[in-house]
Write an enzyme that holds these catalytic residues in place. Structure first.
Site, PDB file in Angstrom:
ATOM      1  N   ASP A  19       0.830  -1.214   0.000  1.00 59.20           N
ATOM      2  CA  ASP A  19       0.000   0.000   0.000  1.00 59.20           C
ATOM      3  C   ASP A  19       0.867   1.267   0.000  1.00 59.20           C
ATOM      4  O   ASP A  19       1.998   1.260   0.491  1.00 59.20           O
ATOM      5  CB  ASP A  19      -0.918  -0.014   1.239  1.00 59.20           C
ATOM      6  CG  ASP A  19      -2.055   0.996   1.108  1.00 59.20           C
ATOM      7  OD1 ASP A  19      -2.366   1.418  -0.019  1.00 59.20           O
ATOM      8  OD2 ASP A  19      -2.624   1.374   2.152  1.00 59.20           O
ATOM      9  N   GLY A  20       0.312   2.343  -0.551  1.00 57.70           N
ATOM     10  CA  GLY A  20       0.966   3.645  -0.468  1.00 57.70           C
ATOM     11  C   GLY A  20       1.633   4.108  -1.755  1.00 57.70           C
ATOM     12  O   GLY A  20       2.391   5.081  -1.749  1.00 57.70           O
ATOM     13  N   HIS A  36       2.777   3.415  -8.901  1.00 63.16           N
ATOM     14  CA  HIS A  36       2.498   2.009  -9.201  1.00 63.16           C
ATOM     15  C   HIS A  36       3.673   1.381  -9.942  1.00 63.16           C
ATOM     16  O   HIS A  36       4.043   0.241  -9.681  1.00 63.16           O
ATOM     17  CB  HIS A  36       1.214   1.876 -10.026  1.00 63.16           C
ATOM     18  CG  HIS A  36      -0.018   2.330  -9.290  1.00 63.16           C
ATOM     19  ND1 HIS A  36      -0.285   1.966  -7.978  1.00 63.16           N
ATOM     20  CD2 HIS A  36      -1.055   3.116  -9.675  1.00 63.16           C
ATOM     21  CE1 HIS A  36      -1.442   2.511  -7.600  1.00 63.16           C
ATOM     22  NE2 HIS A  36      -1.915   3.228  -8.605  1.00 63.16           N
ATOM     23  N   GLU A  66     -12.488  -4.329  -4.223  1.00 63.40           N
ATOM     24  CA  GLU A  66     -13.018  -2.978  -4.045  1.00 63.40           C
ATOM     25  C   GLU A  66     -12.248  -1.935  -4.858  1.00 63.40           C
ATOM     26  O   GLU A  66     -12.695  -0.787  -4.999  1.00 63.40           O
ATOM     27  CB  GLU A  66     -12.989  -2.590  -2.556  1.00 63.40           C
ATOM     28  CG  GLU A  66     -13.997  -3.360  -1.688  1.00 63.40           C
ATOM     29  CD  GLU A  66     -13.604  -4.807  -1.404  1.00 63.40           C
ATOM     30  OE1 GLU A  66     -12.384  -5.091  -1.298  1.00 63.40           O
ATOM     31  OE2 GLU A  66     -14.492  -5.665  -1.316  1.00 63.40           O
ATOM     32  N   TRP A  68     -12.003  -1.703  -7.908  1.00 67.26           N
ATOM     33  CA  TRP A  68     -12.746  -1.324  -9.118  1.00 67.26           C
ATOM     34  C   TRP A  68     -13.448   0.009  -8.928  1.00 67.26           C
ATOM     35  O   TRP A  68     -13.894   0.621  -9.900  1.00 67.26           O
ATOM     36  CB  TRP A  68     -13.777  -2.394  -9.482  1.00 67.26           C
ATOM     37  CG  TRP A  68     -13.175  -3.710  -9.851  1.00 67.26           C
ATOM     38  CD1 TRP A  68     -13.208  -4.850  -9.100  1.00 67.26           C
ATOM     39  CD2 TRP A  68     -12.449  -4.042 -11.040  1.00 67.26           C
ATOM     40  NE1 TRP A  68     -12.549  -5.877  -9.747  1.00 67.26           N
ATOM     41  CE2 TRP A  68     -12.069  -5.399 -10.943  1.00 67.26           C
ATOM     42  CE3 TRP A  68     -12.073  -3.327 -12.187  1.00 67.26           C
ATOM     43  CZ2 TRP A  68     -11.337  -6.058 -11.935  1.00 67.26           C
ATOM     44  CZ3 TRP A  68     -11.339  -3.992 -13.165  1.00 67.26           C
ATOM     45  CH2 TRP A  68     -10.976  -5.337 -13.038  1.00 67.26           C
ATOM     46  N   ARG A  70     -12.113   2.683  -8.118  1.00 65.84           N
ATOM     47  CA  ARG A  70     -11.204   3.798  -8.458  1.00 65.84           C
ATOM     48  C   ARG A  70     -11.534   4.339  -9.852  1.00 65.84           C
ATOM     49  O   ARG A  70     -12.197   3.672 -10.635  1.00 65.84           O
ATOM     50  CB  ARG A  70      -9.757   3.304  -8.401  1.00 65.84           C
ATOM     51  CG  ARG A  70      -9.381   2.918  -6.980  1.00 65.84           C
ATOM     52  CD  ARG A  70      -7.902   2.671  -6.841  1.00 65.84           C
ATOM     53  NE  ARG A  70      -7.596   2.311  -5.464  1.00 65.84           N
ATOM     54  CZ  ARG A  70      -6.388   2.308  -4.952  1.00 65.84           C
ATOM     55  NH1 ARG A  70      -5.351   2.629  -5.705  1.00 65.84           N
ATOM     56  NH2 ARG A  70      -6.203   1.979  -3.697  1.00 65.84           N
ATOM     57  N   LEU A 130      10.260 -20.711  -4.268  1.00 65.54           N
ATOM     58  CA  LEU A 130       9.271 -19.822  -3.638  1.00 65.54           C
ATOM     59  C   LEU A 130       7.906 -19.941  -4.335  1.00 65.54           C
ATOM     60  O   LEU A 130       7.828 -19.940  -5.551  1.00 65.54           O
ATOM     61  CB  LEU A 130       9.761 -18.372  -3.762  1.00 65.54           C
ATOM     62  CG  LEU A 130       8.791 -17.290  -3.270  1.00 65.54           C
ATOM     63  CD1 LEU A 130       8.770 -17.250  -1.742  1.00 65.54           C
ATOM     64  CD2 LEU A 130       9.176 -15.921  -3.824  1.00 65.54           C
ATOM     65  N   LEU A 194      -6.862  -4.440   7.493  1.00 72.01           N
ATOM     66  CA  LEU A 194      -6.659  -5.553   6.563  1.00 72.01           C
ATOM     67  C   LEU A 194      -7.317  -5.310   5.202  1.00 72.01           C
ATOM     68  O   LEU A 194      -6.968  -5.974   4.219  1.00 72.01           O
ATOM     69  CB  LEU A 194      -7.164  -6.869   7.168  1.00 72.01           C
ATOM     70  CG  LEU A 194      -6.285  -7.413   8.302  1.00 72.01           C
ATOM     71  CD1 LEU A 194      -6.934  -8.642   8.937  1.00 72.01           C
ATOM     72  CD2 LEU A 194      -4.889  -7.773   7.792  1.00 72.01           C
ATOM     73  N   SER A 195      -8.264  -4.382   5.124  1.00 73.31           N
ATOM     74  CA  SER A 195      -8.897  -4.067   3.836  1.00 73.31           C
ATOM     75  C   SER A 195      -9.338  -5.317   3.069  1.00 73.31           C
ATOM     76  O   SER A 195      -9.052  -5.448   1.874  1.00 73.31           O
ATOM     77  CB  SER A 195      -7.956  -3.209   2.972  1.00 73.31           C
ATOM     78  OG  SER A 195      -7.616  -2.019   3.639  1.00 73.31           O
ATOM     79  N   GLU A 206       0.506 -12.831  12.709  1.00 74.25           N
ATOM     80  CA  GLU A 206       1.038 -11.617  13.335  1.00 74.25           C
ATOM     81  C   GLU A 206       0.926 -10.490  12.309  1.00 74.25           C
ATOM     82  O   GLU A 206       1.151 -10.700  11.117  1.00 74.25           O
ATOM     83  CB  GLU A 206       2.512 -11.819  13.706  1.00 74.25           C
ATOM     84  CG  GLU A 206       2.734 -12.871  14.780  1.00 74.25           C
ATOM     85  CD  GLU A 206       2.080 -12.514  16.117  1.00 74.25           C
ATOM     86  OE1 GLU A 206       1.982 -11.305  16.428  1.00 74.25           O
ATOM     87  OE2 GLU A 206       1.657 -13.440  16.826  1.00 74.25           O
TER      88      GLU A 206
HETATM   89  C1  IPE Z   1      -5.489  -2.585  -0.196  1.00 74.93           C
HETATM   90  O1  IPE Z   1      -5.129  -1.271  -0.341  1.00 74.93           O
HETATM   91  C2  IPE Z   1      -5.477  -3.265  -1.521  1.00 74.93           C
HETATM   92  C3  IPE Z   1      -4.164  -3.472  -2.139  1.00 74.93           C
HETATM   93  C4  IPE Z   1      -3.014  -3.174  -1.607  1.00 74.93           C
HETATM   94  C5  IPE Z   1      -4.190  -4.110  -3.441  1.00 74.93           C
HETATM   95  P1  IPE Z   1      -6.214  -0.093  -0.535  1.00 74.93           P
HETATM   96  O2  IPE Z   1      -5.448   1.149  -0.727  1.00 74.93           O
HETATM   97  O3  IPE Z   1      -7.174  -0.480  -1.592  1.00 74.93           O
HETATM   98  O4  IPE Z   1      -6.972  -0.123   0.873  1.00 74.93           O
HETATM   99  P2  IPE Z   1      -7.803   1.014   1.622  1.00 74.93           P
HETATM  100  O5  IPE Z   1      -8.813   1.518   0.642  1.00 74.93           O
HETATM  101  O6  IPE Z   1      -6.850   2.084   2.028  1.00 74.93           O
HETATM  102  O7  IPE Z   1      -8.400   0.328   2.803  1.00 74.93           O
HETATM  103  C1  IPE Z   2      -1.396   0.328  -3.462  1.00 73.03           C
HETATM  104  O1  IPE Z   2      -1.212   1.708  -3.470  1.00 73.03           O
HETATM  105  C2  IPE Z   2      -1.743  -0.229  -4.822  1.00 73.03           C
HETATM  106  C3  IPE Z   2      -3.143  -0.669  -4.952  1.00 73.03           C
HETATM  107  C4  IPE Z   2      -4.063  -0.608  -4.033  1.00 73.03           C
HETATM  108  C5  IPE Z   2      -3.529  -1.238  -6.232  1.00 73.03           C
HETATM  109  P1  IPE Z   2      -2.429   2.738  -3.480  1.00 73.03           P
HETATM  110  O2  IPE Z   2      -2.826   2.991  -4.882  1.00 73.03           O
HETATM  111  O3  IPE Z   2      -3.525   2.262  -2.604  1.00 73.03           O
HETATM  112  O4  IPE Z   2      -1.741   4.020  -2.869  1.00 73.03           O
HETATM  113  P2  IPE Z   2      -2.353   5.013  -1.783  1.00 73.03           P
HETATM  114  O5  IPE Z   2      -2.851   4.175  -0.659  1.00 73.03           O
HETATM  115  O6  IPE Z   2      -3.455   5.758  -2.465  1.00 73.03           O
HETATM  116  O7  IPE Z   2      -1.220   5.888  -1.388  1.00 73.03           O
HETATM  117 MG    MG Z   3      -4.007   2.497  -0.652  1.00 74.30          MG
END
Ligand code: IPE
Ligand code: IPE
Ligand code: MG
Length: 245
Positions: A19-20, A36, A66, A68, A70, A130, A194-195, A206
């Site tokens: 994430d991020g 990305h 979820e 989708w 975006r 792996l 955990l989304s 953990e």
């Molecule tokens: C969780 O991240 C999904 C992935 C890393 C693929 P999100 O960015 O979609 O989660 P939320 O919306 O912050 O909970």
């Molecule tokens: C994770 O990064 C990638 C996916 C969820 C596909 P994000 O796109 O959620 O990045 P942030 O959370 O908006 O920073």
């Molecule tokens: Mg995110």
């Protein structure tokens, strides 16, 4: 856990919520897609590191059910990156003896993505290094509902009695019933949730939350997350391991 050559215990199954990416890009004044792209580079490094460290299974959350919701343009970018990742990296993964497996709902994906995912699984099926589990179009509630539906069909057909349904039986209907539950789930970006990722399998995982964005993740961050995991005391509802009987 399994012991490695140097005597350290390695988690058998590490799962990562990558994430991020968007925030990484925004912090640099770049478009989200650049985050990305850099995220894919971090993924390459992480797969290599996991393989070197002797981790048996690495599960990565790459697109949620979820996601989708975006904007269309971002979805297009993410799908293009997945296509490119499989086309460019599959041969290398195969050479490195990585076995690729996919979890998530495939039926509503476009035909070309479905065939790429199948190609990745088919090519690497015989590899015993792996196991890289890619969670794509994945949602844990959806996975559990699919499992429940399969059991309900068996009950309705008279092949299974409702009383015979146990957690073990339900777990066998999940997407990858033969893999161990994750020992540790790592989430980057500082979010602590955990989304909808591996909700069933996370019962005793953990959770390690790291404050950096996914594109900055590398071997050192993976190692420090594992070090944090090693400091945890796992109990599984029992008492601390005792000596003697
Ligand atoms: C969780 O991240 C999904 C992935 C890393 C693929 P999100 O960015 O979609 O989660 P939320 O919306 O912050 O909970
Ligand atoms: C994770 O990064 C990638 C996916 C969820 C596909 P994000 O796109 O959620 O990045 P942030 O959370 O908006 O920073
Ligand atoms: Mg995110």
């Amino acid at each position: 856990m399994q012991a490695t050559r140097d005597g350290f215990e390695m988690p058998r199954h590490v799962a990562i919520i990558m994430d991020g990416n968007g925030r990484w890009a925004a912090a640099r004044g770049l478009p989200r897609v650049e985050g990305h792209r850099r995220g894919v580079e971090a993924l390459r490094k992480t797969v290599r590191a996991a393989s070197d460290l002797g981790i048996a299974v690495l599960t990565i959350f790459s697109f949620s059910s979820e996601n989708w919701s975006r904007p269309q343009s971002e979805i297009r970018d993410l799908l293009a990156l997945l296509r490119r990742f499989i086309r460019n990296d599959l041969a290398d993964l195969h050479k490195s003896n990585v076995r690729v497996r996919i979890i998530g709902e495939r039926d509503d994906l476009s035909g070309d993505i479905r065939s790429l995912l199948e190609e990745a699984e088919d090519l690497t099926r015989g590899n015993d290094g792996l196991v890289l589990v890619v969670a794509f179009n994945y949602g844990a509630r959806q996975e559990i509902a699919r499992a429940a539906r399969r059991l309900a069909i068996e009950v309705a057909a008279g092949r299974l009695s409702a009383e015979a349904i146990t957690p073990e039986l339900l777990a066998r209907q999940l997407d990858l019933p033969d893999l161990p539950d994750p020992d540790v789930i790592i989430r980057t970006s500082g979010e602590q949730r955990l989304s909808n990722f591996l909700l069933w399998q996370a019962a005793y995982s953990e959770l390690v939350f790291v404050p950096i964005n996914w594109p900055d993740f590398d071997r050192a961050t993976l190692e420090s997350a594992i070090a944090e995991y090693r400091r945890r005391e796992r109990r599984f509802g029992g008492l601390i391991a005792q000596t003697g009987s």
